[in-house]
Design a protein around this motif. Structure first.
Motif, PDB file in Angstrom:
ATOM      1  N   UNK A 250      59.986 -18.293 -24.542  1.00 40.98           N
ATOM      2  CA  UNK A 250      59.029 -17.906 -25.368  1.00 40.98           C
ATOM      3  C   UNK A 250      59.009 -16.346 -26.083  1.00 40.98           C
ATOM      4  N   UNK A 251      57.897 -16.649 -27.009  1.00 42.00           N
ATOM      5  CA  UNK A 251      57.164 -15.461 -27.763  1.00 42.00           C
ATOM      6  C   UNK A 251      56.753 -15.391 -28.452  1.00 42.00           C
ATOM      7  N   UNK A 252      55.300 -14.361 -28.813  1.00 43.92           N
ATOM      8  CA  UNK A 252      54.157 -14.380 -28.970  1.00 43.92           C
ATOM      9  C   UNK A 252      54.677 -14.108 -30.555  1.00 43.92           C
TER      10      UNK A 252
ATOM     11  N   UNK B 224      58.363 -11.528 -22.296  1.00 46.47           N
ATOM     12  CA  UNK B 224      59.254 -11.181 -21.788  1.00 46.47           C
ATOM     13  C   UNK B 224      60.565 -12.260 -23.064  1.00 46.47           C
ATOM     14  N   UNK B 225      61.285 -10.792 -23.406  1.00 46.61           N
ATOM     15  CA  UNK B 225      62.675 -11.501 -23.590  1.00 46.61           C
ATOM     16  C   UNK B 225      64.236 -11.412 -23.003  1.00 46.61           C
ATOM     17  N   UNK B 226      63.695 -13.887 -22.399  1.00 45.89           N
ATOM     18  CA  UNK B 226      64.550 -13.258 -20.888  1.00 45.89           C
ATOM     19  C   UNK B 226      64.486 -15.548 -21.441  1.00 45.89           C
ATOM     20  N   UNK B 227      64.973 -15.931 -20.948  1.00 47.62           N
ATOM     21  CA  UNK B 227      65.515 -17.578 -20.381  1.00 47.62           C
ATOM     22  C   UNK B 227      64.603 -17.048 -19.109  1.00 47.62           C
ATOM     23  N   UNK B 228      63.445 -18.508 -20.007  1.00 51.53           N
ATOM     24  CA  UNK B 228      62.336 -18.349 -19.018  1.00 51.53           C
ATOM     25  C   UNK B 228      63.828 -19.380 -17.852  1.00 51.53           C
TER      26      UNK B 228
ATOM     27  N   UNK C 275      58.680 -22.078 -15.701  1.00 52.00           N
ATOM     28  CA  UNK C 275      58.649 -23.435 -17.731  1.00 52.00           C
ATOM     29  C   UNK C 275      57.552 -23.956 -17.439  1.00 52.00           C
ATOM     30  N   UNK C 276      56.487 -24.991 -16.193  1.00 54.17           N
ATOM     31  CA  UNK C 276      56.112 -25.485 -16.302  1.00 54.17           C
ATOM     32  C   UNK C 276      54.288 -24.258 -16.718  1.00 54.17           C
ATOM     33  N   UNK C 277      54.457 -23.408 -16.000  1.00 50.22           N
ATOM     34  CA  UNK C 277      53.140 -22.187 -15.864  1.00 50.22           C
ATOM     35  C   UNK C 277      53.610 -21.860 -18.159  1.00 50.22           C
TER      36      UNK C 277
ATOM     37  N   UNK D  14      55.480 -19.310 -29.283  1.00 44.69           N
ATOM     38  CA  UNK D  14      56.288 -20.125 -29.542  1.00 44.69           C
ATOM     39  C   UNK D  14      57.125 -20.169 -28.603  1.00 44.69           C
ATOM     40  N   UNK D  15      57.716 -21.519 -28.635  1.00 43.84           N
ATOM     41  CA  UNK D  15      58.547 -21.699 -27.157  1.00 43.84           C
ATOM     42  C   UNK D  15      59.740 -22.389 -27.370  1.00 43.84           C
ATOM     43  N   UNK D  16      60.871 -21.646 -27.496  1.00 46.90           N
ATOM     44  CA  UNK D  16      62.016 -22.436 -28.181  1.00 46.90           C
ATOM     45  C   UNK D  16      63.202 -23.510 -27.215  1.00 46.90           C
TER      46      UNK D  16
END
Ligand code: SF4
Length: 61
Positions: free
Chosen positions: A3-5, A34-38, A43-45, A59-61
């Protein structure tokens, strides 16, 4: 998944930090992700936070 803001778009409403505090936190007036793999359990939240952001700054990637 990450995730990114977009800090230029975020209004600092803090909603995402309440919906998914494991990933989103406030840094000054805007949210950051946070700059991590969710982790799978968040993931749902995290997706919910992105959908509910009033200005679509997440933004979700
Ligand atoms: S929900 Fe959107 S506008 Fe509100 S703090 Fe999070 S990223 Fe910013």
């Amino acid at each position: 998944m990450r995730a990114k803001v977009d800090a230029d778009t975020c209004t600092g409403c803090e909603l995402c930090t309440q919906t998914c505090p494991e990933i989103f936190y406030m840094k000054g007036d805007v949210a950051e992700a946070k700059d991590i793999d969710v982790p799978a359990e968040y993931e749902d939240a995290c997706k919910q936070a992105a959908e509910e952001c009033p200005v679509e700054a997440i933004i979700i990637k």
